[in-house]
Design an enzyme around this catalytic site. Sequence first.
Site: not given
Length: 375
Positions: A122, A157, A240, A357
Site C-alpha cells: 500500500q 508494508s 481494513e 484518535e
Amino acid sequence: MTAAMSEFRRRARQWLEANVPAESAPEDGPASREYVLSWQKKQSIGGWTGLAWPKDVGGRGLSVLEQIVWFEEYARAGGPSPLDASFVGLNHAGPTLIACGTPEQKAYHLPRILAGEVIWCQGFSEPGSGSDLASLRTRGRVEGDQLVIDGHKIWSSFADIGDWQELLIRTDPEARAHGALTWVICPMNAPGITVRPIRTMAGPRKYCEVFYDSVRVPLSNVVGGLNNGWATAMSTLSFERGTAALALLIGLTLKVEKLLAACPSDRPQMRMRLAQLRAEGASIRAMTYRFALDSENSVPDAGGSIIRLSFAEFAQRVTAAAIDLLGIEAPEVIGMHGWGHDYLDAFSETIAGGTAEIQRNIIAERVLGLPKGPR
C-alpha cells in the site's frame, strides 16, 4: 449449527490440520515472500482462498457464517499470521478492485492474487500526511495516456518484496483536497521507484519508504476514476477497519485462555487481570461477529472503526499482561515469534490504518452523530 455448517467446519479443520506449515515464517525479505506465496498457493489449490469474494471473480462466495467458521478453525490450527505479505492483496487491493475496478483490471489482477502469484503493498501514508490522508503531496500529472508520478511514501508494508502497489496520489492541484486524489495500480518494478526498508523496534523490516522519480504508469491503471481516489480509498480502508483480521482476533482470545490456564492460583491479581481480558476479548469477538453479519452483502461502513480500535487496544493489553505473567526473560517472550515481539509490534496497531484518535473521530461523527470539533 446446521448439519451443513458442521460438515463445513469438519472439512476446514481437517484440511488445516494437514496443511498448516510446521515451520514459522521467516522474519522478512525474499524468504518471507516465498513463504507467504507458497502458503497462499496451497490454500488456493485446496479451495480455501477468496472465501468472501464473489464466484464470478474466482472466489467461493461463501456466507459470513462460513467465513467465521473458517477463521475460527484457522486460529485453532495456528495458521500463519493473516497480517503477512498477502494481506493487502486479499483484503485491500482485491476487494477494492472488485468494488471499483474495470473488467480488464479484475480479469488480470484478481486471479493472480488468489493463486498466490503476486504480493501487493500500500502507498497511502506520507511524511506529514499520515492521519490526514487528504493532505498527501505525491503528485501524478497526466501526459498523454500515462500518469507521471513524483513523491515519497512511508510505512508501506512489504514494499521491498511487492509486485504491485495500491497508490494514492494527487492529480488535480487546483481541486479541493478530497477531490484531487486518484487511486492507481503501480507496478513496483517501474523505472524511477526506490524502496528503502525500515527496521522497526520489534525487529523485522516489514515497513518501507518508497520514492517516485518520474514514474510512468498507464492511465488504464487508475481505479475508480481520475480524481475520484478519495472515495476509492475509503472503500479500501473500510475493509481494513472491519473484519479483515478476524482470525488474528480469534487467535488472540485463544491465547488469553491459555495464559489464564497457566496462571498460578497464588497470583490472584494476575488471574483477575487475565479474566478481565478474557471477558473483553469475548465482547470484541461478539461485536465483530455482529458487525460482520450486519454488513453481509454490503461494503463495511464506519462501524468498522469500532472493531479496529477495540482490537488494537486489546492487543496491547494482552501482550503486556503476557510478559507480566511469564517474565521478560521467559523463552515464550524472547524471539521474533515470542510475546516480546508481539508487545512491541502491538504499538503499531493504534497507528496503522488510521490512528486511535482518527478512529475515535470517525466513531464520534459517523456512528454516534456527534458534531465535528473545532479545527
